[in-house]
Scaffold this motif. Structure first.
Motif, PDB file in Angstrom:
ATOM      1  N   VAL A  48       2.892  -0.493  -9.447  1.00 22.68           N
ATOM      2  CA  VAL A  48       2.329  -1.223  -8.311  1.00 22.68           C
ATOM      3  C   VAL A  48       0.932  -0.713  -7.993  1.00 22.68           C
ATOM      4  O   VAL A  48       0.049  -1.494  -7.588  1.00 22.68           O
ATOM      5  CB  VAL A  48       3.261  -1.097  -7.092  1.00 22.68           C
ATOM      6  N   ALA A  49       0.682   0.581  -8.181  1.00 22.91           N
ATOM      7  CA  ALA A  49      -0.650   1.124  -7.913  1.00 22.91           C
ATOM      8  C   ALA A  49      -1.702   0.483  -8.810  1.00 22.91           C
ATOM      9  O   ALA A  49      -2.818   0.172  -8.362  1.00 22.91           O
ATOM     10  CB  ALA A  49      -0.626   2.637  -8.106  1.00 22.91           C
ATOM     11  N   GLU A  50      -1.357   0.278 -10.081  1.00 16.19           N
ATOM     12  CA  GLU A  50      -2.317  -0.345 -10.996  1.00 16.19           C
ATOM     13  C   GLU A  50      -2.623  -1.778 -10.591  1.00 16.19           C
ATOM     14  O   GLU A  50      -3.798  -2.202 -10.588  1.00 16.19           O
ATOM     15  CB  GLU A  50      -1.759  -0.297 -12.420  1.00 16.19           C
ATOM     16  N   GLU A 101       0.827  -1.206   0.000  1.00 14.28           N
ATOM     17  CA  GLU A 101       0.000   0.000   0.000  1.00 14.28           C
ATOM     18  C   GLU A 101       0.865   1.261   0.000  1.00 14.28           C
ATOM     19  O   GLU A 101       0.562   2.227  -0.703  1.00 14.28           O
ATOM     20  CB  GLU A 101      -0.917  -0.020   1.220  1.00 14.28           C
ATOM     21  N   SER A 109       2.382   1.617  -3.472  1.00 15.95           N
ATOM     22  CA  SER A 109       1.384   1.976  -4.483  1.00 15.95           C
ATOM     23  C   SER A 109       1.091   3.473  -4.484  1.00 15.95           C
ATOM     24  O   SER A 109       0.629   4.018  -5.493  1.00 15.95           O
ATOM     25  CB  SER A 109       0.093   1.191  -4.249  1.00 15.95           C
ATOM     26  N   PHE A 136      -2.298  -2.990  -7.584  1.00 18.28           N
ATOM     27  CA  PHE A 136      -2.979  -2.941  -6.289  1.00 18.28           C
ATOM     28  C   PHE A 136      -4.462  -2.609  -6.443  1.00 18.28           C
ATOM     29  O   PHE A 136      -5.326  -3.222  -5.796  1.00 18.28           O
ATOM     30  CB  PHE A 136      -2.281  -1.912  -5.398  1.00 18.28           C
ATOM     31  N   ASP A 140       3.434   3.985  -9.990  1.00 19.07           N
ATOM     32  CA  ASP A 140       2.247   3.749 -10.815  1.00 19.07           C
ATOM     33  C   ASP A 140       2.060   2.279 -11.140  1.00 19.07           C
ATOM     34  O   ASP A 140       0.920   1.791 -11.186  1.00 19.07           O
ATOM     35  CB  ASP A 140       2.344   4.569 -12.112  1.00 19.07           C
TER      36      ASP A 140
END
Length: 587
Positions: free
Chosen positions: A269-271, A260, A263, A273, A267
């Motif tokens: 890892v955010a996508e 978290e 993320s 996640f 970007d």
């Protein structure tokens, strides 16, 4: 009172933020300009990608020197481990001064190098005491990455905040190592919360400790979900095991917190996640590296250097998450025109030589100058030019330092930290080679704090005065925070520094290294009286010494000058004398 303090704090933060924004903007403008210096070739970039220039910094007594001792042992640089205040009388390798071993503290930063797997790591162990903060300042100025050591019991302390501020000033990516988890009362999760609140770090654990206090025996890697146990007399046996069943739930919880945090700043890892897709270890590790280099995330590792646990994993993380020299943007000031304009210095061995002398030390064979090479290469016998003075000097000897030991080298390239003998210069000078593109380039200076304490110093024996003055001259050259002045009114020699311990160390060094005993005291202050109101005087002088003798009377008054004193603006004196004497000649 609280309201005024809050207003002052908000204003200081605003000023700091404004200065930081303007500095970043100038660096961005420099990066956008066409650069006349060559970029590193793919072959050079690959060769330099294995180098790590790392500083170990922390609050006093957090375990920096102990951690460095383990790093040198596990990497094979030293054959045995010695404690900072060991009973064998040897002491830690990086504390080579007798005063350091006696007091159990680091006084001077010391440089060393080691090899761990594919990485060549240049390490500078810095002091933790606030009196020697200049050693941390100039070390972080030339390093590419750092390890911020926090005590597992004390957490974020006063000097931790100062070190964090210095790392942010020079944009140094860092790892956070929570040490002393074997001590009573250690709590790594409390320390992480303190780092987030007091240091404003986006920090998250990449490891989970296996046991605390006397039960601490290893760590769990949250990225790969693997457990590591450190056995053996000195923790040299690292055993990889599956995660213990009683820690599975905690591992998944802390890993989710790590994902978290990443993320929020990455970007890719955010996508994954947001789409609730699994994040592979390689993807997460690459994201942690990108966020760490961008100063948006700080990985937190755990262990106990004194109990030989977690140090090998920290070495692995240095190679994985800290930058190599070509990945760091270094900026110099181009002074060849009418104005000083920022210019990016690519870390290329084939470029013109540019180096910064960041530390001076008086060795057995003369002045030792520590130099960080930012571009080009330097060889023994080369001629280099000081940007500050324009003086051209020859390099008679080039060495690589291992604490107080020296190894002669024939040449050094961009990204290296070496030492030069026989070059007379001051701390903070920039040296360039013979290439015309490098002439007039000056690396940004090192912030030097003002002294806060002064003492009066007088040699006890007059015949030691030459050695006394020589010592003061040498100490001033080595340490920019050590100042020497002479009070013309009292005739005292005043030394000024960062604190009582700082000045005490130099007085002791003068006694040991130069055989000069000194009287130390508080500086004298001249008190002056001021006339506040009119005062009359009437004095009668009589003296009979044979012959006619002496007789006289003087009478008058003295009073402060008002605004309408009658003196003009051009008069140098602020005194006005009125002569009302009347000569009486008897008939």
């Amino acid at each position: 009172m609280l309201l005024s303090s809050a207003v002052f704090l908000s204003r200081s933060r605003a000023c700091w933020a404004q200065a930081a924004v303007s500095q970043v903007a100038s660096y961005a403008a420099a990066a956008s300009k066409p650069n006349t210096l060559p970029e590193p070739t793919p072959e050079e970039f690959k060769a330099l990608s294995h180098i790590r220039n790392v500083g170990i910094s922390a609050h006093i007594d957090s375990g920096k020197t102990t951690l460095t001792e383990r790093i040198l042992y596990y990497s094979g640089r030293i054959r045995d481990i010695h404690e900072v205040r060991g009973k064998d009388g040897v002491g830690a390798k990086m504390d080579h001064m007798d005063l350091e071993r006696e007091k159990g503290i680091t006084i001077q930063s010391a440089a060393t190098y080691c090899k761990w797997k594919d990485a060549q790591i240049n390490i500078i162990d810095t002091p933790g005491h606030v009196d020697f903060t200049i050693e941390v300042e100039r070390a972080l100025r030339v390093l590419d990455g750092a390890v911020l050591v926090l005590c597992g019991v004390g957490g974020v302390q006063s000097q931790s905040i100062t070190v964090d501020r210095q790392m942010k000033r020079y944009n140094v990516p860092r790892l956070v190592f929570i040490n002393k988890l074997d001590r009573m009362g250690s709590n790594p999760w409390r320390v992480i919360e303190m780092a987030r609140e007091k240091l404003k770090l986006n920090a998250a654990a990449v490891q989970l400790p296996i046991g605390l206090e006397e039960h601490h025996k290893g760590c769990v890697d949250l990225i790969d979900r693997k457990a590591f146990i450190f056995d053996g007399a000195r923790g040299e046996q690292v055993t990889e095991l599956p995660v213990p069943p009683d820690l599975l739930a905690e591992v998944e919880k802390k890993r989710a917190e790590l994902v978290e945090r990443i993320s929020e700043v990455d970007d890719e890892v955010a996508e994954l996640f947001l789409n609730e897709q699994p994040i592979e270890p390689a993807v997460l590790r690459a994201a942690i590296r990108r966020a760490t280099l961008a100063l948006k995330f700080q990985p937190v590792l755990m262990g106990s250097a004194f109990k030989n646990k977690g140090v090998q994993l920290l070495l692995d993380s240095m190679g994985m998450y800290l930058p190599s020299p070509p990945e760091v943007t270094n900026t110099a000031l181009d002074t060849r025109g009418d104005t000083e304009t920022p210019l990016v210095i690519p870390c290329s061995p084939s470029g013109p030589f540019v180096g910064l002398a960041f530390k001076l030390e008086e060795g057995r064979y003369g002045q030792l100058t520590y130099v960080r090479i930012y571009s080009g290469r330097i060889r023994k016998g080369d001629f280099i030019t000081s940007t500050n003075t324009g003086k051209r000097v020859r390099v008679p000897r080039l060495v690589r330092m291992h604490s107080d030991e020296m190894t002669d080298v024939s040449e050094a390239v961009a990204g290296d930290i070496v030492a030069i003998f026989g070059v007379d210069c001051a701390s903070g000078e920039t040296f360039t080679g013979g290439d015309k593109h490098a002439h007039g380039l000056a690396m940004t200076s090192i912030k030097v704090p003002d002294p806060v304490m002064s003492l009066a110093l007088t040699p006890r024996a007059s015949d030691t005065l030459p050695a006394f003055m020589k010592a003061l001259s040498r100490f001033q050259k080595e340490d920019p925070t050590f100042r020497v002045t002479s009070n013309s009114e009292t005739g005292e020699i005043i030394i000024s520094g960062m604190g009582e311990l700082h000045l005490e160390i130099y007085v002791e060094r003068m006694r040991r290294e130069y055989k000069v005993e000194c009287e130390v005291g508080k500086p004298k202050v001249n008190f002056r009286e001021a006339i506040q109101a009119r005062a009359d005087y009437n004095y009668l002088h009589k003296k009979q010494s044979g012959g006619a003798g002496q007789f006289g009377r003087v009478a008058g008054y003295i009073e402060p000058l008002g605004d309408n004193s009658g003196t003009t603006a051009g008069e140098a004196s602020n005194f006005k004398f009125i002569n009302q004497c009347r000569v009486h000649i008897p008939l």
